[in-house]
Design a protein around this motif. Structure first.
Motif, PDB file in Angstrom:
ATOM      1  N   PRO A 120       0.802  -1.236   0.000  1.00 33.15           N
ATOM      2  CA  PRO A 120       0.000   0.000   0.000  1.00 33.15           C
ATOM      3  C   PRO A 120       0.831   1.280   0.000  1.00 33.15           C
ATOM      4  CG  PRO A 120      -0.915  -1.575   1.552  1.00 33.15           C
ATOM      5  CD  PRO A 120       0.371  -2.168   1.047  1.00 33.15           C
ATOM      6  N   GLY A 121       1.965   1.292   0.684  1.00 31.87           N
ATOM      7  CA  GLY A 121       2.792   2.498   0.720  1.00 31.87           C
ATOM      8  C   GLY A 121       3.426   2.825  -0.619  1.00 31.87           C
ATOM      9  N   GLY A 122       3.657   1.817  -1.436  1.00 29.85           N
ATOM     10  CA  GLY A 122       4.282   2.043  -2.738  1.00 29.85           C
ATOM     11  C   GLY A 122       3.303   2.203  -3.876  1.00 29.85           C
ATOM     12  N   ARG A 123       2.037   1.978  -3.601  1.00 26.74           N
ATOM     13  CA  ARG A 123       1.040   2.038  -4.669  1.00 26.74           C
ATOM     14  C   ARG A 123       0.934   3.414  -5.337  1.00 26.74           C
ATOM     15  NH1 ARG A 123      -4.379  -1.301  -5.302  1.00 26.74           N
ATOM     16  NH2 ARG A 123      -4.964  -0.390  -7.284  1.00 26.74           N
ATOM     17  N   PRO A 124       0.934   4.524  -4.568  1.00 24.68           N
ATOM     18  CA  PRO A 124       0.881   5.830  -5.263  1.00 24.68           C
ATOM     19  C   PRO A 124       2.053   6.036  -6.225  1.00 24.68           C
ATOM     20  CG  PRO A 124       0.407   6.112  -2.933  1.00 24.68           C
ATOM     21  CD  PRO A 124       0.851   4.690  -3.114  1.00 24.68           C
ATOM     22  N   TRP A 125       3.221   5.554  -5.862  1.00 25.57           N
ATOM     23  CA  TRP A 125       4.381   5.696  -6.739  1.00 25.57           C
ATOM     24  C   TRP A 125       4.229   4.812  -7.967  1.00 25.57           C
ATOM     25  CZ3 TRP A 125       7.142   9.768  -5.999  1.00 25.57           C
ATOM     26  CH2 TRP A 125       7.215  10.318  -4.719  1.00 25.57           C
ATOM     27  N   ALA A 126       3.700   3.613  -7.774  1.00 28.97           N
ATOM     28  CA  ALA A 126       3.478   2.718  -8.910  1.00 28.97           C
ATOM     29  C   ALA A 126       2.422   3.298  -9.853  1.00 28.97           C
ATOM     30  CB  ALA A 126       3.048   1.340  -8.409  1.00 28.97           C
ATOM     31  N   GLU A 127       1.369   3.897  -9.288  1.00 30.45           N
ATOM     32  CA  GLU A 127       0.337   4.538 -10.111  1.00 30.45           C
ATOM     33  C   GLU A 127       0.930   5.677 -10.920  1.00 30.45           C
ATOM     34  OE1 GLU A 127      -2.732   3.652 -10.644  1.00 30.45           O
ATOM     35  OE2 GLU A 127      -3.121   2.232  -9.032  1.00 30.45           O
ATOM     36  N   ARG A 128       1.776   6.467 -10.296  1.00 30.79           N
ATOM     37  CA  ARG A 128       2.406   7.577 -11.020  1.00 30.79           C
ATOM     38  C   ARG A 128       3.366   7.059 -12.096  1.00 30.79           C
ATOM     39  NH1 ARG A 128       2.053  10.437  -5.907  1.00 30.79           N
ATOM     40  NH2 ARG A 128       0.480  12.045  -6.202  1.00 30.79           N
ATOM     41  N   ALA A 129       4.018   5.945 -11.831  1.00 27.72           N
ATOM     42  CA  ALA A 129       4.898   5.354 -12.847  1.00 27.72           C
ATOM     43  C   ALA A 129       4.081   4.904 -14.055  1.00 27.72           C
ATOM     44  CB  ALA A 129       5.684   4.186 -12.254  1.00 27.72           C
ATOM     45  N   ILE A 130       2.916   4.333 -13.808  1.00 22.66           N
ATOM     46  CA  ILE A 130       2.039   3.922 -14.902  1.00 22.66           C
ATOM     47  C   ILE A 130       1.570   5.140 -15.693  1.00 22.66           C
ATOM     48  CG2 ILE A 130      -0.235   2.934 -15.423  1.00 22.66           C
ATOM     49  CD1 ILE A 130       0.292   0.988 -13.059  1.00 22.66           C
ATOM     50  N   GLU A 131       1.207   6.198 -14.982  1.00 23.23           N
ATOM     51  CA  GLU A 131       0.800   7.434 -15.666  1.00 23.23           C
ATOM     52  C   GLU A 131       1.959   8.005 -16.477  1.00 23.23           C
ATOM     53  OE1 GLU A 131      -2.185   8.252 -15.986  1.00 23.23           O
ATOM     54  OE2 GLU A 131      -3.166   7.294 -14.286  1.00 23.23           O
ATOM     55  N   ALA A 132       3.185   7.906 -15.958  1.00 23.34           N
ATOM     56  CA  ALA A 132       4.353   8.399 -16.696  1.00 23.34           C
ATOM     57  C   ALA A 132       4.562   7.593 -17.977  1.00 23.34           C
ATOM     58  CB  ALA A 132       5.600   8.346 -15.819  1.00 23.34           C
ATOM     59  N   LEU A 133       4.387   6.282 -17.893  1.00 23.73           N
ATOM     60  CA  LEU A 133       4.502   5.446 -19.092  1.00 23.73           C
ATOM     61  C   LEU A 133       3.395   5.774 -20.090  1.00 23.73           C
ATOM     62  CD1 LEU A 133       5.442   1.997 -17.503  1.00 23.73           C
ATOM     63  CD2 LEU A 133       6.891   3.469 -18.918  1.00 23.73           C
TER      64      LEU A 133
END
Length: 189
Positions: free
Chosen positions: A108-121
């Motif tokens: 859960p703590g890393g999910r916002p960063w993973a979501e932003r990485a997906i948006e960046a891709l």
């Protein structure tokens, strides 16, 4: 001398945004909302024109035995905008299809960063589509459609326009902020 404290990078990262910065973000949000509203209206118009062309083509073929040559080309043009514009709107509103198998494995703590990485891709894909679409547009410039005779650039410009919108909307979704600012589809598990 004196008692001056060196600004640390973390101080800059976690401080509250200034009023000017907040106004700028709200201004960008308003622009994005305006573009999205215009995009929605253009997609509604394109869909109505496409359905009207197809209906006219069917009626003319089966009732009068003769179809106008322009209806199919115009329907294809409107369908193409529906696809490219719809992809961009899907990115903006968060209603695009996505697989969340891997994202669900992220703590859960890393999910916002993973979501932003997906948006960046997604943004990178959009901007690449815009760039490659412009290159294709340059190669095919000067042609006209067969039936209507409109400049084929109208059709081929849809990829760079759609790609740019995808890139801008995905970049906008990467911004930090409360979850309440995001479209409802983004909040779904």
């Amino acid at each position: 001398g004196g008692n001056t404290r060196r600004k640390d990078v973390t101080d800059l990262h976690f401080r509250e945004p200034s009023a000017m910065n907040t106004r700028a973000v709200h201004g960008v949000d308003r622009i994005i909302a305006f573009v999205a509203a215009g995009l929605k209206l253009s997609l509604i118009a394109a869909t109505a024109i496409m359905v009207g062309c197809i209906a006219l083509q069917v009626v003319m073929r089966y009732v009068f035995g003769r179809t106008p040559s322009w209806t199919e080309e115009l329907a294809v043009l409107m369908f193409s905008w529906g696809v490219m514009g719809g992809l961009a709107l899907g990115v903006r509103e968060g209603f695009h299809v996505r697989l969340d198998i891997l994202i669900n494995l992220v703590p859960p703590g890393g999910r916002p960063w993973a979501e932003r990485a997906i948006e960046a891709l997604t943004a990178a894909f959009g901007f690449y589509l815009a760039w490659s679409g412009l290159r294709f547009l340059e190669m095919t410039g000067g042609s006209v459609s067969a039936a209507i005779g409109y400049p084929i650039e109208f059709l081929h410009a849809l990829a760079p326009i759609g790609g740019a919108l995808i890139g801008f909307f995905a970049s906008w979704r990467m911004r930090p902020g409360p979850a309440a600012d995001r479209p409802a589809a983004e909040l779904a598990p």
